[in-house]
Scaffold this motif. Structure first.
Motif, PDB file in Angstrom:
ATOM      1  N   GLY A 101      -7.179   2.928   5.432  1.00  9.47           N
ATOM      2  CA  GLY A 101      -8.367   2.848   4.578  1.00  9.47           C
ATOM      3  C   GLY A 101      -8.010   2.542   3.127  1.00  9.47           C
ATOM      4  O   GLY A 101      -8.740   1.842   2.424  1.00  9.47           O
ATOM      5  N   GLU A 102      -6.856   3.063   2.691  1.00  6.87           N
ATOM      6  CA  GLU A 102      -6.417   2.870   1.301  1.00  6.87           C
ATOM      7  C   GLU A 102      -6.147   1.391   1.001  1.00  6.87           C
ATOM      8  O   GLU A 102      -6.292   0.940  -0.139  1.00  6.87           O
ATOM      9  N   CYS A 103      -5.711   0.639   2.032  1.00 10.94           N
ATOM     10  CA  CYS A 103      -5.419  -0.800   1.858  1.00 10.94           C
ATOM     11  C   CYS A 103      -6.639  -1.537   1.280  1.00 10.94           C
ATOM     12  O   CYS A 103      -6.495  -2.538   0.589  1.00 10.94           O
ATOM     13  N   TYR A 104      -7.828  -1.038   1.621  1.00 15.28           N
ATOM     14  CA  TYR A 104      -9.044  -1.694   1.116  1.00 15.28           C
ATOM     15  C   TYR A 104      -9.123  -1.599  -0.413  1.00 15.28           C
ATOM     16  O   TYR A 104      -9.744  -2.425  -1.054  1.00 15.28           O
ATOM     17  N   LYS A 105      -8.471  -0.561  -0.974  1.00 17.95           N
ATOM     18  CA  LYS A 105      -8.423  -0.439  -2.440  1.00 17.95           C
ATOM     19  C   LYS A 105      -7.292  -1.299  -2.996  1.00 17.95           C
ATOM     20  O   LYS A 105      -7.459  -2.003  -3.983  1.00 17.95           O
ATOM     21  N   VAL A 106      -6.126  -1.237  -2.322  1.00 21.25           N
ATOM     22  CA  VAL A 106      -4.937  -1.957  -2.807  1.00 21.25           C
ATOM     23  C   VAL A 106      -5.190  -3.473  -2.819  1.00 21.25           C
ATOM     24  O   VAL A 106      -4.824  -4.169  -3.755  1.00 21.25           O
ATOM     25  N   CYS A 136       0.857  -1.195   0.000  1.00 24.38           N
ATOM     26  CA  CYS A 136       0.000   0.000   0.000  1.00 24.38           C
ATOM     27  C   CYS A 136       0.892   1.244   0.000  1.00 24.38           C
ATOM     28  O   CYS A 136       1.740   1.397   0.887  1.00 24.38           O
ATOM     29  N   ASP A 137       0.719   2.110  -0.993  1.00 22.12           N
ATOM     30  CA  ASP A 137       1.557   3.310  -1.107  1.00 22.12           C
ATOM     31  C   ASP A 137       1.387   4.242   0.082  1.00 22.12           C
ATOM     32  O   ASP A 137       2.308   4.941   0.477  1.00 22.12           O
ATOM     33  N   LYS A 138       0.192   4.267   0.630  1.00 17.93           N
ATOM     34  CA  LYS A 138      -0.108   5.255   1.683  1.00 17.93           C
ATOM     35  C   LYS A 138       0.508   4.881   3.029  1.00 17.93           C
ATOM     36  O   LYS A 138       1.059   5.715   3.719  1.00 17.93           O
TER      37      LYS A 138
END
Lengths: 170, 343
Positions: A92-97, A73-75
């Motif tokens: 939260g971004e992990c849910y996209k990655v 995850c980039d974030k």
């Protein structure tokens, strides 16, 4: 299904394990699972389930685990392995990655992949703000088509005013 | 002296199988990694952002903030024993804190497994009010700050077992007969098929004590808050019916009845006369008294309700109320004295 160890009690614990490249699935009752030293708190069970489950599904879809390990995850810097080992996500971004993996996991543990229920108050405001702008833009197009330029100017000013107010709120 | 009535200062508490109703909402802020990955500075920033919102005002009455810095180990343990904070929160060594209202029906943990855990508890069968309490706080926070939220996955949480509504609704039940008969294990398996689970008195990962169990939803995604609570209520009613059936059976047979009566009065006798007693034994004996009381025997002679007794004999609360740290042996002696003082 009966426990594969004692053949007496109903199996309630299902464990997937990859041992020497061979997948093994073990169905155990609570008592035997305890004998095998397995922790039975839901989080720990879930973690074990996730490990086996994801290894299995990725072998099928990618053919090699090396491909998956590179995803990060980039974030927050959380890697696919971190997710697989801990059963948790980093942000939260992990849910996209890890979206596709999560679809499989959530389908299994939650039985669904679509949220039904409450949304945050801010999101409700955003939805109604966007709806209002969309409705006014529609009115504006109609006014121009019907050559009602005075109405069009009034609607244009209204959109501008709402947009400015929206920006201030943000 | 604090005159505000606590949620557990309810005379009827411990006269029924259903003791309390509880709701917990898990929430995270959009702009921070989840708690597990927060460094100390980020954790402090996250916490202070939320504290600012609370300082601007909440309609849910006066809230006190307890930061990890100004809370002693004994106070933390006592709050855990009262279910104001979770085991995860208790063990977390990073910056953390929690808000609590005067009646202790509402607490908001900051930097638990998720950034925010809002939880509310009401005496007896009152889950709708418990939900309203938490929901109101959630609305105030979410009107002022961006949550980690996804249109498909709902409220995003550190563990995917909480994603979606982030809601854990639960009923605290006293189930001594189901426990002793061994039927509880089967029941747990059955209710898991309905997306429900049974946990110990203090929730996830804790042992049951005094036959107290929390029945809660396991599934948080794909069902609305209303449906989750409705299903939980239905499943809980089935469990209560099974426990009631076993209780009724005892009273049908005269021999069983006298054995039962003998046992509960003996339990009260030990509690009233002991000189030292451990937590687990006290909980088992109080559970017998609670059961007898519930079944119409005039066995409870304590000044306070039995559930409150169960809380006050816990190591943390015992030490907190005495105002000093005690060794186990000393605690057992003080526990016996406390029980006597409540007669």
């Amino acid at each position: 299904m009966l426990c594969q160890n004692c053949n007496e009690n109903q199996a309630t614990v299902f464990v997937h394990r990859i041992i020497n490249g061979q997948e093994r699935e073990l169905h155990l009752c609570e008592e035997c699972a305890k004998q095998f030293g397995m922790q039975l708190s839901f989080d720990e069970l879930f973690q074990g389930f996730l490990d086996g489950f994801l290894s299995h599904n990725h072998r099928q879809s990618f053919g090699s685990e090396n491909l998956i390990k590179t995803r990060v995850c980039d974030k927050c810097g959380f890697s696919y392995d971190d997710f697989k080992n801990s059963g948790k996500l980093g942000c939260g971004e992990c849910y996209k990655v890890f979206h596709d993996d999560l679809l499989l996991v959530l389908k299994n543990i939650q039985g669904s992949v679509k949220h039904i229920g409450k949304v945050p108050v801010k999101n409700i405001a955003k939805v109604s703000f966007e709806n209002k702008i969309a409705r006014l833009e529609n009115d504006l197009r109609r006014a121009i088509n019907e050559e009602k330029y005075e109405d069009a100017a009034r609607i244009r000013d209204e959109i501008k005013k709402i947009r400015e107010a929206g920006n201030l709120n943000e | 002296m604090n005159s505000v009535k606590k949620w557990y200062d309810n005379e009827d508490l411990g006269k029924d199988i259903l003791i309390s109703s509880r709701v917990r909402l898990a929430r995270n802020l959009k702009d921070y990694p989840f708690s597990m990955l927060l460094n100390k500075d980020q954790a402090r920033d996250m916490i202070s952002e939320i504290i600012d919102i609370f300082e601007e005002g909440m309609s849910s009455g006066k809230l006190n903030y307890m930061s990890a810095d100004n809370t002693s180990d004994i106070d933390e343990l006592a709050n855990f024993e009262q279910n104001n904070i979770s085991q995860y929160f208790l063990l977390n060594k990073n910056p953390k804190g929690f808000f609590i209202n005067e009646s202790e029906s509402l607490s908001i943990m900051l930097n638990e497994e998720d950034h925010i855990r809002i939880q509310s508890i009401c005496a007896g069968d009152d889950i709708n009010n418990a939900f309203i309490l938490s929901d109101n706080v959630d609305n105030v926070i979410s009107s002022k700050i961006d949550y980690a939220f996804d249109d498909d996955f709902g409220f995003l949480t550190s563990c995917p077992t909480n994603v979606g509504t982030g809601l854990r609704a639960s009923f605290m039940l006293h189930l001594p007969m189901l426990e002793k008969s061994g039927q509880l294990k089967n029941l747990v398996q059955i209710i898991s098929k309905f997306g429900m689970t049974v946990r110990g008195w203090h929730g996830e990962g804790t042992e049951p004590m005094g036959s107290l169990y929390q029945v809660s939803n396991q599934i948080t995604l794909g069902k609305s808050e209303r449906d989750i609570i409705k299903n939980l209520r239905n499943v809980t009613q089935q469990i209560i019916d099974q426990e009631l059936k076993l209780r009724e059976n005892i009273l049908k047979d005269d021999n069983n009845k006298i054995d039962f009566e003998d046992k509960i009065y003996r339990s009260f006798g030990i509690l009233s006369n002991c000189k030292k007693i451990g937590t687990r034994e006290t909980m088992n004996l109080l559970s017998d008294v609670m059961l007898g009381n519930c079944m119409g025997f005039d066995v409870n002679k304590f000044k306070i309700n039995i559930y409150k007794m169960m809380m006050y004999i816990q190591p943390g609360l015992l030490q907190k109320n005495l105002g000093c740290k005690l060794k186990e042996q000393e605690r057992d002696i003080e526990r016996a004295k406390f029980i006597k003082s409540m007669l």
